[in-house]
Design a protein around this motif. Structure first.
Motif, PDB file in Angstrom:
ATOM      1  N   ARG A  38       0.871  -1.178   0.000  1.00 56.92           N
ATOM      2  CA  ARG A  38       0.000   0.000   0.000  1.00 56.92           C
ATOM      3  C   ARG A  38       0.903   1.221   0.000  1.00 56.92           C
ATOM      4  NH1 ARG A  38      -2.787  -0.219   4.784  1.00 56.92           N
ATOM      5  NH2 ARG A  38      -4.445  -1.391   3.774  1.00 56.92           N
ATOM      6  N   VAL A  39       0.644   2.137  -0.917  1.00 52.10           N
ATOM      7  CA  VAL A  39       1.381   3.398  -0.942  1.00 52.10           C
ATOM      8  C   VAL A  39       0.417   4.512  -0.554  1.00 52.10           C
ATOM      9  CG1 VAL A  39       1.009   3.757  -3.432  1.00 52.10           C
ATOM     10  CG2 VAL A  39       2.890   4.926  -2.284  1.00 52.10           C
ATOM     11  N   GLU A  40       0.889   5.391   0.309  1.00 51.46           N
ATOM     12  CA  GLU A  40       0.157   6.595   0.697  1.00 51.46           C
ATOM     13  C   GLU A  40       1.071   7.764   0.371  1.00 51.46           C
ATOM     14  OE1 GLU A  40      -1.469   6.384   4.741  1.00 51.46           O
ATOM     15  OE2 GLU A  40      -0.842   4.278   4.721  1.00 51.46           O
ATOM     16  N   PHE A  41       0.540   8.798  -0.265  1.00 53.52           N
ATOM     17  CA  PHE A  41       1.405   9.912  -0.660  1.00 53.52           C
ATOM     18  C   PHE A  41       0.651  11.229  -0.741  1.00 53.52           C
ATOM     19  CE2 PHE A  41      -0.387   8.347  -4.560  1.00 53.52           C
ATOM     20  CZ  PHE A  41      -0.650   9.484  -5.290  1.00 53.52           C
ATOM     21  N   THR A  42       1.410  12.294  -0.616  1.00 55.06           N
ATOM     22  CA  THR A  42       0.934  13.648  -0.875  1.00 55.06           C
ATOM     23  C   THR A  42       2.008  14.375  -1.671  1.00 55.06           C
ATOM     24  OG1 THR A  42       1.860  14.509   1.175  1.00 55.06           O
ATOM     25  CG2 THR A  42      -0.440  13.822   1.231  1.00 55.06           C
ATOM     26  N   THR A  43       1.578  15.341  -2.445  1.00 54.17           N
ATOM     27  CA  THR A  43       2.509  16.216  -3.165  1.00 54.17           C
ATOM     28  C   THR A  43       2.253  17.644  -2.728  1.00 54.17           C
ATOM     29  OG1 THR A  43       1.022  16.479  -5.072  1.00 54.17           O
ATOM     30  CG2 THR A  43       2.620  14.671  -5.175  1.00 54.17           C
ATOM     31  N   GLU A  44       3.285  18.428  -2.737  1.00 55.80           N
ATOM     32  CA  GLU A  44       3.182  19.831  -2.322  1.00 55.80           C
ATOM     33  C   GLU A  44       3.890  20.705  -3.354  1.00 55.80           C
ATOM     34  OE1 GLU A  44       4.282  20.553   1.810  1.00 55.80           O
ATOM     35  OE2 GLU A  44       3.926  18.440   2.221  1.00 55.80           O
ATOM     36  N   PRO A  45       3.569  21.951  -3.446  1.00 58.87           N
ATOM     37  CA  PRO A  45       2.741  22.754  -2.550  1.00 58.87           C
ATOM     38  C   PRO A  45       1.248  22.531  -2.795  1.00 58.87           C
ATOM     39  CG  PRO A  45       3.572  24.131  -4.324  1.00 58.87           C
ATOM     40  CD  PRO A  45       4.188  22.760  -4.497  1.00 58.87           C
ATOM     41  N   PHE A  46       0.474  22.743  -1.737  1.00 60.69           N
ATOM     42  CA  PHE A  46      -0.972  22.618  -1.802  1.00 60.69           C
ATOM     43  C   PHE A  46      -1.569  23.880  -2.408  1.00 60.69           C
ATOM     44  CE2 PHE A  46      -0.022  20.113   2.107  1.00 60.69           C
ATOM     45  CZ  PHE A  46      -0.444  18.874   1.630  1.00 60.69           C
ATOM     46  N   ASP A  47      -2.702  23.710  -3.052  1.00 64.94           N
ATOM     47  CA  ASP A  47      -3.500  24.837  -3.529  1.00 64.94           C
ATOM     48  C   ASP A  47      -4.952  24.413  -3.373  1.00 64.94           C
ATOM     49  OD1 ASP A  47      -4.942  26.784  -4.878  1.00 64.94           O
ATOM     50  OD2 ASP A  47      -3.498  26.945  -6.507  1.00 64.94           O
ATOM     51  N   LEU A  48      -5.652  25.020  -2.443  1.00 64.45           N
ATOM     52  CA  LEU A  48      -7.030  24.621  -2.173  1.00 64.45           C
ATOM     53  C   LEU A  48      -8.017  25.162  -3.196  1.00 64.45           C
ATOM     54  CD1 LEU A  48      -7.108  24.916   1.711  1.00 64.45           C
ATOM     55  CD2 LEU A  48      -6.780  22.873   0.298  1.00 64.45           C
ATOM     56  N   THR A 100       7.357  20.424  -5.052  1.00 67.96           N
ATOM     57  CA  THR A 100       8.568  20.764  -4.307  1.00 67.96           C
ATOM     58  C   THR A 100       8.814  19.782  -3.173  1.00 67.96           C
ATOM     59  OG1 THR A 100       7.304  22.270  -2.889  1.00 67.96           O
ATOM     60  CG2 THR A 100       8.394  23.212  -4.839  1.00 67.96           C
ATOM     61  N   ARG A 101       7.808  18.945  -2.907  1.00 69.49           N
ATOM     62  CA  ARG A 101       7.933  17.919  -1.877  1.00 69.49           C
ATOM     63  C   ARG A 101       6.938  16.804  -2.180  1.00 69.49           C
ATOM     64  NH1 ARG A 101       8.132  18.724   4.562  1.00 69.49           N
ATOM     65  NH2 ARG A 101       7.766  16.583   5.153  1.00 69.49           N
ATOM     66  N   VAL A 102       7.410  15.581  -2.052  1.00 71.09           N
ATOM     67  CA  VAL A 102       6.545  14.417  -2.169  1.00 71.09           C
ATOM     68  C   VAL A 102       6.773  13.583  -0.916  1.00 71.09           C
ATOM     69  CG1 VAL A 102       5.929  12.364  -3.498  1.00 71.09           C
ATOM     70  CG2 VAL A 102       6.747  14.411  -4.697  1.00 71.09           C
ATOM     71  N   SER A 103       5.723  13.394  -0.146  1.00 70.67           N
ATOM     72  CA  SER A 103       5.801  12.569   1.054  1.00 70.67           C
ATOM     73  C   SER A 103       5.109  11.252   0.750  1.00 70.67           C
ATOM     74  CB  SER A 103       5.089  13.241   2.224  1.00 70.67           C
ATOM     75  OG  SER A 103       5.675  14.494   2.495  1.00 70.67           O
ATOM     76  N   LEU A 104       5.793  10.149   1.055  1.00 74.41           N
ATOM     77  CA  LEU A 104       5.147   8.875   0.802  1.00 74.41           C
ATOM     78  C   LEU A 104       5.534   7.841   1.839  1.00 74.41           C
ATOM     79  CD1 LEU A 104       7.084   6.518  -0.769  1.00 74.41           C
ATOM     80  CD2 LEU A 104       6.980   8.296  -2.494  1.00 74.41           C
ATOM     81  N   PRO A 140      -3.021  21.797  -8.476  1.00 68.83           N
ATOM     82  CA  PRO A 140      -1.814  22.132  -9.227  1.00 68.83           C
ATOM     83  C   PRO A 140      -1.450  21.022 -10.213  1.00 68.83           C
ATOM     84  CG  PRO A 140      -1.293  21.714  -6.905  1.00 68.83           C
ATOM     85  CD  PRO A 140      -2.768  21.600  -7.062  1.00 68.83           C
ATOM     86  N   ALA A 141      -0.619  21.366 -11.168  1.00 72.63           N
ATOM     87  CA  ALA A 141      -0.226  20.410 -12.216  1.00 72.63           C
ATOM     88  C   ALA A 141       0.352  19.134 -11.626  1.00 72.63           C
ATOM     89  CB  ALA A 141       0.768  21.065 -13.168  1.00 72.63           C
ATOM     90  N   HIS A 142       1.182  19.247 -10.593  1.00 72.89           N
ATOM     91  CA  HIS A 142       1.797  18.044 -10.028  1.00 72.89           C
ATOM     92  C   HIS A 142       0.759  17.115  -9.400  1.00 72.89           C
ATOM     93  CE1 HIS A 142       1.572  19.675  -5.927  1.00 72.89           C
ATOM     94  NE2 HIS A 142       2.008  20.805  -6.440  1.00 72.89           N
TER      95      HIS A 142
END
Length: 83
Positions: A4-14, A69-73, A18-20
């Motif tokens: 199982r992979v869990e991830f977020t990409t940043e920067p956030f835009d509510l 600019t950041r990928v947390s996984l 964003p493209a990423h």
């Protein structure tokens, strides 16, 4: 082995994804993984080890190239393949 992979990409835009973030969704949805859950604050997917690891490689390369600019996984073993 199933992962199982869990991830977020940043920067956030509510206001607008964003493209990423759009690229991340595209990669995960095209990877042939199970239990895909894509949301505004986190994403998860499960599948066989080869598919998950291939998707993670593509996810990192493509989201960083698209402005992340950041990928947390986090990757967890959740069982045996076919179980």
């Amino acid at each position: 082995m199933r992962l199982r992979v869990e991830f977020t990409t940043e920067p956030f835009d509510l206001d607008e994804a964003p493209a990423h973030a759009l690229v991340a969704r595209e990669v995960i949805e095209a990877a042939g993984l199970d239990a895909v859950d894509v949301g505004p604050f986190g994403n998860t997917a499960e599948g066989g080890a080869d598919r998950v690891l291939t998707a993670v490689d593509s996810l990192l390369r493509r989201t960083l190239a698209s402005g992340a600019t950041r990928v947390s996984l986090q990757v967890n073993v959740v069982g045996e393949e076919g179980a």
